[in-house]
Design an enzyme around this catalytic site. Structure first.
Site, PDB file in Angstrom:
ATOM      1  N   GLU A  13       0.841  -1.216   0.000  1.00  0.00           N
ATOM      2  CA  GLU A  13       0.000   0.000   0.000  1.00  0.00           C
ATOM      3  C   GLU A  13       0.865   1.250   0.000  1.00  0.00           C
ATOM      4  O   GLU A  13       1.844   1.354   0.756  1.00  0.00           O
ATOM      5  CB  GLU A  13      -0.888  -0.034   1.248  1.00  0.00           C
ATOM      6  CG  GLU A  13      -2.275   0.477   1.028  1.00  0.00           C
ATOM      7  CD  GLU A  13      -3.087  -0.366   0.028  1.00  0.00           C
ATOM      8  OE1 GLU A  13      -3.053  -0.043  -1.185  1.00  0.00           O
ATOM      9  OE2 GLU A  13      -3.742  -1.316   0.457  1.00  0.00           O
TER      10      GLU A  13
ATOM     11  N   ASP B 151       2.954   1.996  -4.959  1.00  0.00           N
ATOM     12  CA  ASP B 151       2.963   1.999  -6.441  1.00  0.00           C
ATOM     13  C   ASP B 151       3.657   3.237  -6.988  1.00  0.00           C
ATOM     14  O   ASP B 151       4.402   3.158  -7.965  1.00  0.00           O
ATOM     15  CB  ASP B 151       1.555   1.795  -7.038  1.00  0.00           C
ATOM     16  CG  ASP B 151       0.504   2.804  -6.611  1.00  0.00           C
ATOM     17  OD1 ASP B 151       0.773   3.622  -5.705  1.00  0.00           O
ATOM     18  OD2 ASP B 151      -0.594   2.785  -7.206  1.00  0.00           O
TER      19      ASP B 151
ATOM     20  N   GLY C 133     -15.909   5.906  -2.573  1.00  0.00           N
ATOM     21  CA  GLY C 133     -15.126   6.342  -1.414  1.00  0.00           C
ATOM     22  C   GLY C 133     -14.815   5.225  -0.443  1.00  0.00           C
ATOM     23  O   GLY C 133     -14.481   5.467   0.709  1.00  0.00           O
TER      24      GLY C 133
ATOM     25  N   GLY D  68     -12.500   2.822  -0.982  1.00  0.00           N
ATOM     26  CA  GLY D  68     -11.147   2.291  -1.164  1.00  0.00           C
ATOM     27  C   GLY D  68     -11.109   1.085  -2.078  1.00  0.00           C
ATOM     28  O   GLY D  68     -10.131   0.338  -2.095  1.00  0.00           O
ATOM     29  N   LEU D  69     -12.192   0.874  -2.846  1.00  0.00           N
ATOM     30  CA  LEU D  69     -12.230  -0.274  -3.762  1.00  0.00           C
ATOM     31  C   LEU D  69     -12.167   0.186  -5.225  1.00  0.00           C
ATOM     32  O   LEU D  69     -12.533  -0.541  -6.137  1.00  0.00           O
ATOM     33  CB  LEU D  69     -13.497  -1.106  -3.522  1.00  0.00           C
ATOM     34  CG  LEU D  69     -13.648  -1.687  -2.119  1.00  0.00           C
ATOM     35  CD1 LEU D  69     -14.975  -2.439  -1.985  1.00  0.00           C
ATOM     36  CD2 LEU D  69     -12.495  -2.616  -1.754  1.00  0.00           C
TER      37      LEU D  69
ATOM     38  N   SER E 242     -13.662   4.847  -8.754  1.00  0.00           N
ATOM     39  CA  SER E 242     -13.371   5.830  -9.805  1.00  0.00           C
ATOM     40  C   SER E 242     -12.501   5.225 -10.906  1.00  0.00           C
ATOM     41  O   SER E 242     -12.730   5.490 -12.094  1.00  0.00           O
ATOM     42  CB  SER E 242     -12.758   7.105  -9.231  1.00  0.00           C
ATOM     43  OG  SER E 242     -11.679   6.815  -8.408  1.00  0.00           O
TER      44      SER E 242
ATOM     45  N   ASP F 130      -4.660   0.992  -9.338  1.00  0.00           N
ATOM     46  CA  ASP F 130      -6.112   0.815  -9.427  1.00  0.00           C
ATOM     47  C   ASP F 130      -6.560   0.582 -10.868  1.00  0.00           C
ATOM     48  O   ASP F 130      -7.338  -0.334 -11.160  1.00  0.00           O
ATOM     49  CB  ASP F 130      -6.841   2.038  -8.862  1.00  0.00           C
ATOM     50  CG  ASP F 130      -6.426   2.335  -7.438  1.00  0.00           C
ATOM     51  OD1 ASP F 130      -5.740   1.496  -6.835  1.00  0.00           O
ATOM     52  OD2 ASP F 130      -6.786   3.409  -6.931  1.00  0.00           O
TER      53      ASP F 130
ATOM     54  N   TYR G 104      -3.564  12.692   0.275  1.00  0.00           N
ATOM     55  CA  TYR G 104      -2.890  11.702  -0.581  1.00  0.00           C
ATOM     56  C   TYR G 104      -1.678  12.339  -1.262  1.00  0.00           C
ATOM     57  O   TYR G 104      -0.570  11.806  -1.231  1.00  0.00           O
ATOM     58  CB  TYR G 104      -3.879  11.162  -1.621  1.00  0.00           C
ATOM     59  CG  TYR G 104      -3.288  10.066  -2.489  1.00  0.00           C
ATOM     60  CD1 TYR G 104      -3.445   8.727  -2.159  1.00  0.00           C
ATOM     61  CD2 TYR G 104      -2.539  10.382  -3.620  1.00  0.00           C
ATOM     62  CE1 TYR G 104      -2.891   7.733  -2.939  1.00  0.00           C
ATOM     63  CE2 TYR G 104      -1.979   9.393  -4.406  1.00  0.00           C
ATOM     64  CZ  TYR G 104      -2.161   8.069  -4.063  1.00  0.00           C
ATOM     65  OH  TYR G 104      -1.599   7.081  -4.842  1.00  0.00           O
TER      66      TYR G 104
HETATM   67  C1  GLA Z   1      -5.082   4.825  -4.168  1.00  0.00           C
HETATM   68  C2  GLA Z   1      -4.290   5.143  -5.433  1.00  0.00           C
HETATM   69  C3  GLA Z   1      -3.327   4.002  -5.778  1.00  0.00           C
HETATM   70  C4  GLA Z   1      -2.477   3.618  -4.576  1.00  0.00           C
HETATM   71  C5  GLA Z   1      -3.345   3.417  -3.333  1.00  0.00           C
HETATM   72  C6  GLA Z   1      -2.528   3.174  -2.095  1.00  0.00           C
HETATM   73  O1  GLA Z   1      -5.931   3.748  -4.373  1.00  0.00           O
HETATM   74  O2  GLA Z   1      -5.151   5.364  -6.520  1.00  0.00           O
HETATM   75  O3  GLA Z   1      -2.528   4.383  -6.871  1.00  0.00           O
HETATM   76  O4  GLA Z   1      -1.467   4.566  -4.341  1.00  0.00           O
HETATM   77  O5  GLA Z   1      -4.198   4.520  -3.107  1.00  0.00           O
HETATM   78  O6  GLA Z   1      -1.789   1.997  -2.209  1.00  0.00           O
END
Ligand code: GLA
Length: 390
Positions: free
Chosen positions: A34, A37, A128, A130-131, A134, A178, A227
């Site tokens: 996490e 990337d 929103g 975290g899956l 978008s 993602d 972020y």
């Molecule tokens: C979001 C970002 C990804 C990654 C994660 C954290 O989902 O879109 O690129 O950085 O957070 O691992």
């Protein structure tokens, strides 16, 4: 009626004809790796059996007409209006239209045609959470325009186009994970992506375990600010460490021992952020052979460590995520639990021995509700295929 049928029917109502195509693009859950990337690390996501469905047809004009069924909103834009983040009547684009608008903008910038399209879309990926709802919208629109204009991009090229939209249009400096997972997902497989070379392969998802997503129901508001700050901290760490490691390009190239020796040269916050990244990349590299060998108990321990690091060093957890993880880790059969995705709210991922899966879901639902008075959404997820015509 399933979502596929509902977007077709809604399309018919809106546009008085049936759509020519339907695409489906999945969300993703990241098992491990996490916030690495964008530091050239490795990630281990799976595409999940929740997705965005998009029913569409070319409309023969230069105006795209979008209907976001779940929001009960619609919007029209042209290539020219979208460049200025406006709709075709020169009014500001609504927030939800930044994802399709961003895809259109990025495609045109890359020299690809974006013919006018009539679209209805809907998703069962909670926004929103975290899956990657978008990214799934982006990947669905990329595939829709590719289908209509015959672009011929590979799944990875489509992911990169979506990332460009997210970074340069939406304004979140996200990595590639993602969009990659949504574009390249494979059934029953864990994806292993090297975010530097973009080489990837799959590992058959070890049987006899359940991969359980638990939604805290505290959704992440668009925390692009936080972020982007994390990403800036990582860049600062690379800059400061490059005084000691000439030519250093990213935290991927710093091993734990070297980091420990040099950490005293970093401001405290930057040190914490970078330590998470260095450790998490190490954890992910360690995890790959464990997954290949089906050693889920050891893999689960890495998940637990990952959560502590995201909570204390990267500081992207929330009280609800910590409660959800802590409760899960004490339920029989749970081998590991941690927040998944960017953090700041959303979901946890839990690895559970299969025979305990049902009792785990019941027990976590009840205990989380007892502590927070919130009814969570907890489900067993299955690794699905990437974006495709459906
Ligand atoms: C979001 C970002 C990804 C990654 C994660 C954290 O989902 O879109 O690129 O950085 O957070 O691992």
């Amino acid at each position: 009626m399933n979502i596929r049928e509902s977007v077709i029917q809604h399309f018919h109502t809106q546009f008085n004809r049936l759509p020519d195509y339907v695409v489906k693009a999945p969300g993703r859950v990241n098992l491990l790796g996490e916030h690495v990337d964008y530091n050239d690390g490795f990630v281990l996501p799976i595409a999940i059996d929740r997705a965005t469905w998009l029913a569409f047809s070319a409309n023969g004009t230069n105006v795209s007409h979008l209907v976001a069924k779940d929001l009960d909103q619609h919007c029209t834009f042209t290539i020219d209006s979208v460049r200025n983040k406006l709709d075709s009547e020169e009014k500001p684009l609504p927030g939800w239209a930044f994802y399709p608008g961003g895809v259109c903008w990025a495609a045109v910038k890359t020299g690809l045609a974006c013919p006018g399209v009539n679209v209805v879309y809907s998703s069962n990926i909670p926004r929103g959470s975290g899956l990657s709802s978008s990214a799934s919208v982006e990947m669905a629109f990329v595939l829709a325009w590719q289908t209509l204009a015959g672009w011929g991009l590979s799944p990875m090229e489509r992911a990169l186009l979506g990332q460009k939209a997210e970074n340069q249009y939406v304004g979140v400096q996200s990595g590639i994970m993602d969009q990659f997972a949504s574009a390249c997902g494979e059934e029953d497989s864990i994806l292993v992506l090297d975010c530097r070379s973009l080489d990837w392969h799959t590992i058959a998802i070890p049987a006899n375990y359940a991969y359980i997503v638990a939604d805290t129901m505290k959704s992440r508001r668009l925390r692009s600010g936080e972020y982007n700050k994390r990403r800036a901290d990582c860049e600062e760490a690379v800059l400061l460490l490059s005084a000691y490691i000439p030519g250093l390009k990213s935290l991927r190239d710093v091993d734990i021992e070297t980091f420990n020796q040099l950490a005293c040269n970093l401001p405290e916050r930057v040190e914490k952020r970078a330590r998470h990244v260095v450790d998490e990349i190490h954890r992910t590299i360690e995890a790959i052979p464990l997954l290949e060998a089906g050693n889920l108990p050891a893999f689960g321990r890495l998940l637990n460590q990952g959560h502590v690091s995201l909570r204390d060093l990267y500081e992207v957890s929330t009280p609800e995520l910590d409660i959800m993880v802590n409760l899960a880790q004490h339920i029989p059969g749970c081998l590991g639990a941690r927040l998944t995705g960017a953090g700041f709210g959303g979901c946890t991922i839990n690895i559970v021995e299969e025979e305990f899966a049902t009792s785990f879901v019941a027990s976590l639902t009840e205990s989380y509700h007892t502590v927070t008075s919130i009814t969570p959404d907890i489900y067993i997820c299955h690794a699905a295929a990437g974006a495709r015509l459906d």
